[in-house]
Design a protein around this motif. Sequence first.
Motif, PDB file in Angstrom:
ATOM      1  N   ILE A 156       0.740   4.412  -2.632  1.00 27.02           N
ATOM      2  CA  ILE A 156       0.317   5.635  -2.094  1.00 27.02           C
ATOM      3  C   ILE A 156       1.443   6.593  -2.810  1.00 27.02           C
ATOM      4  CG2 ILE A 156       0.092   7.102  -0.218  1.00 27.02           C
ATOM      5  CD1 ILE A 156      -1.466   4.980   1.279  1.00 27.02           C
ATOM      6  N   SER A 157       2.832   5.877  -2.619  1.00 30.79           N
ATOM      7  CA  SER A 157       3.679   6.719  -2.888  1.00 30.79           C
ATOM      8  C   SER A 157       4.034   7.147  -4.351  1.00 30.79           C
ATOM      9  CB  SER A 157       5.327   6.120  -2.554  1.00 30.79           C
ATOM     10  OG  SER A 157       6.330   6.328  -3.232  1.00 30.79           O
ATOM     11  N   HIS A 158       3.497   6.074  -5.320  1.00 35.02           N
ATOM     12  CA  HIS A 158       3.475   6.445  -6.810  1.00 35.02           C
ATOM     13  C   HIS A 158       2.367   7.536  -7.081  1.00 35.02           C
ATOM     14  CE1 HIS A 158       6.365   3.417  -8.152  1.00 35.02           C
ATOM     15  NE2 HIS A 158       5.941   2.471  -7.347  1.00 35.02           N
ATOM     16  N   ILE A 159       1.329   7.350  -6.261  1.00 32.24           N
ATOM     17  CA  ILE A 159       0.093   8.434  -6.413  1.00 32.24           C
ATOM     18  C   ILE A 159       0.519   9.698  -6.179  1.00 32.24           C
ATOM     19  CG2 ILE A 159      -2.164   9.006  -5.619  1.00 32.24           C
ATOM     20  CD1 ILE A 159      -2.877   5.941  -5.428  1.00 32.24           C
ATOM     21  N   ILE A 160       1.344   9.941  -5.100  1.00 34.15           N
ATOM     22  CA  ILE A 160       1.747  11.272  -4.526  1.00 34.15           C
ATOM     23  C   ILE A 160       2.715  11.513  -5.768  1.00 34.15           C
ATOM     24  CG2 ILE A 160       3.118  12.517  -2.811  1.00 34.15           C
ATOM     25  CD1 ILE A 160       1.733  10.706  -0.681  1.00 34.15           C
ATOM     26  N   SER A 161       3.700  10.955  -6.121  1.00 30.65           N
ATOM     27  CA  SER A 161       4.741  11.301  -7.007  1.00 30.65           C
ATOM     28  C   SER A 161       4.029  11.715  -8.359  1.00 30.65           C
ATOM     29  CB  SER A 161       5.599  10.051  -7.434  1.00 30.65           C
ATOM     30  OG  SER A 161       6.500   9.846  -6.107  1.00 30.65           O
ATOM     31  N   PHE A 162       2.966  11.018  -8.772  1.00 27.67           N
ATOM     32  CA  PHE A 162       1.944  11.368 -10.081  1.00 27.67           C
ATOM     33  C   PHE A 162       1.674  12.882  -9.846  1.00 27.67           C
ATOM     34  CE2 PHE A 162      -1.927  11.304 -12.366  1.00 27.67           C
ATOM     35  CZ  PHE A 162      -1.330  11.272 -13.719  1.00 27.67           C
ATOM     36  N   CYS A 163       0.827  13.020  -8.819  1.00 27.29           N
ATOM     37  CA  CYS A 163       0.254  14.083  -8.293  1.00 27.29           C
ATOM     38  C   CYS A 163       1.262  15.293  -8.574  1.00 27.29           C
ATOM     39  CB  CYS A 163      -0.658  14.098  -7.033  1.00 27.29           C
ATOM     40  SG  CYS A 163      -1.867  13.179  -7.105  1.00 27.29           S
ATOM     41  N   LEU A 164       2.232  15.097  -7.792  1.00 26.16           N
ATOM     42  CA  LEU A 164       3.346  16.173  -7.812  1.00 26.16           C
ATOM     43  C   LEU A 164       3.973  16.403  -9.240  1.00 26.16           C
ATOM     44  CD1 LEU A 164       5.243  15.470  -4.612  1.00 26.16           C
ATOM     45  CD2 LEU A 164       3.468  17.326  -4.691  1.00 26.16           C
ATOM     46  N   ALA A 165       3.928  15.518 -10.052  1.00 25.71           N
ATOM     47  CA  ALA A 165       4.646  15.766 -11.314  1.00 25.71           C
ATOM     48  C   ALA A 165       3.677  16.430 -12.179  1.00 25.71           C
ATOM     49  CB  ALA A 165       4.916  14.429 -11.812  1.00 25.71           C
ATOM     50  N   THR A 166       2.356  16.074 -12.045  1.00 29.75           N
ATOM     51  CA  THR A 166       1.122  16.776 -12.676  1.00 29.75           C
ATOM     52  C   THR A 166       1.251  18.354 -12.249  1.00 29.75           C
ATOM     53  OG1 THR A 166      -0.173  14.467 -12.880  1.00 29.75           O
ATOM     54  CG2 THR A 166      -1.319  16.871 -13.075  1.00 29.75           C
ATOM     55  N   LEU A 167       1.413  18.346 -11.120  1.00 31.10           N
ATOM     56  CA  LEU A 167       1.356  19.885 -10.305  1.00 31.10           C
ATOM     57  C   LEU A 167       2.320  20.588 -11.230  1.00 31.10           C
ATOM     58  CD1 LEU A 167       0.632  19.681  -6.816  1.00 31.10           C
ATOM     59  CD2 LEU A 167      -0.803  20.718  -8.415  1.00 31.10           C
ATOM     60  N   LEU A 168       3.571  20.130 -11.103  1.00 33.94           N
ATOM     61  CA  LEU A 168       4.883  20.959 -11.813  1.00 33.94           C
ATOM     62  C   LEU A 168       4.710  20.923 -13.273  1.00 33.94           C
ATOM     63  CD1 LEU A 168       7.707  19.282  -9.698  1.00 33.94           C
ATOM     64  CD2 LEU A 168       6.701  21.553  -9.593  1.00 33.94           C
ATOM     65  N   LEU A 169       3.946  20.038 -14.028  1.00 31.53           N
ATOM     66  CA  LEU A 169       3.840  20.282 -15.257  1.00 31.53           C
ATOM     67  C   LEU A 169       3.027  21.042 -15.787  1.00 31.53           C
ATOM     68  CD1 LEU A 169       4.590  18.978 -18.118  1.00 31.53           C
ATOM     69  CD2 LEU A 169       2.447  17.655 -17.737  1.00 31.53           C
ATOM     70  N   TYR A 170       1.986  21.300 -14.930  1.00 34.88           N
ATOM     71  CA  TYR A 170       0.923  22.365 -15.327  1.00 34.88           C
ATOM     72  C   TYR A 170       1.102  23.851 -14.545  1.00 34.88           C
ATOM     73  CZ  TYR A 170      -1.345  18.749 -18.007  1.00 34.88           C
ATOM     74  OH  TYR A 170      -1.768  17.849 -18.904  1.00 34.88           O
ATOM     75  N   ALA A 171       2.135  23.935 -13.789  1.00 36.94           N
ATOM     76  CA  ALA A 171       2.142  24.965 -13.058  1.00 36.94           C
ATOM     77  C   ALA A 171       2.377  26.442 -13.838  1.00 36.94           C
ATOM     78  CB  ALA A 171       3.090  24.804 -11.996  1.00 36.94           C
ATOM     79  N   LYS A 228       0.712  -1.047   0.186  1.00 35.12           N
ATOM     80  CA  LYS A 228       0.040   0.086   0.027  1.00 35.12           C
ATOM     81  C   LYS A 228       0.860   1.324   0.177  1.00 35.12           C
ATOM     82  CE  LYS A 228      -4.355  -1.527   2.183  1.00 35.12           C
ATOM     83  NZ  LYS A 228      -5.275  -1.134   3.327  1.00 35.12           N
ATOM     84  N   ARG A 229       1.921   1.149   0.746  1.00 34.32           N
ATOM     85  CA  ARG A 229       2.856   2.547   0.796  1.00 34.32           C
ATOM     86  C   ARG A 229       3.517   2.692  -0.698  1.00 34.32           C
ATOM     87  NH1 ARG A 229       6.227   1.374   6.173  1.00 34.32           N
ATOM     88  NH2 ARG A 229       4.821   2.379   7.634  1.00 34.32           N
ATOM     89  N   ILE A 230       3.858   1.696  -1.280  1.00 37.64           N
ATOM     90  CA  ILE A 230       4.261   1.901  -2.641  1.00 37.64           C
ATOM     91  C   ILE A 230       3.291   2.603  -3.543  1.00 37.64           C
ATOM     92  CG2 ILE A 230       5.351   0.544  -4.738  1.00 37.64           C
ATOM     93  CD1 ILE A 230       6.390  -1.383  -2.810  1.00 37.64           C
TER      94      ILE A 230
END
Length: 189
Positions: A6-21, A2-4
Amino acid sequence: MKRIIISHIISFCLATLLLYACSPKINRNLLSVFFDGVPAMNSDSERIAKSTPELSSAVNLPAPASDSIRNGLFYHYPYKENYCNSCHDENSKSEMVMPEPDLCYSCHEDFSSMYNVVHGPVASGYCTSCHHPHMSDQPKMLKRKGQLLCLYCHDNKMILKNTAHSDIGSSDCTTCHNPHGGNDRSLIR
């Protein structure tokens, strides 16, 4: 496991935020998902966002040029030419390569030492109080038109008490006052 995930989901969300900022409209919409009170884009902001090219990296910045106009908007030369790295750290598009006003003075004239009396924002090193760093619908990359720029900070009632301002109407304050500095407290030209 589950940690892995969740970690991938958080990483994906952060990458998406940076991409569209870098897109003002998408950035505003994304921020409003996470935070209350994100101001709505007004029609000027929407027009600017729609006409703005996406940012990209560049390495060498040619000699500074004056603002250029396209589609009724004035563009700061590095922004128009996508020379983002001339102002922004290439590893973090939101971090600047040096603090304001040093960044501005690396291309533009240093007004802070030219006058006996320096206007507050200039003395404090806040060029972006009056000037937009990317584009504007006003010449000289100003954030507001004419008196609206000055009256954003200066009290209209106090100004109109001065007899010299009795007949100013809608004339531009910079007709008589230098916005960067002068020889006296009133910054008279």
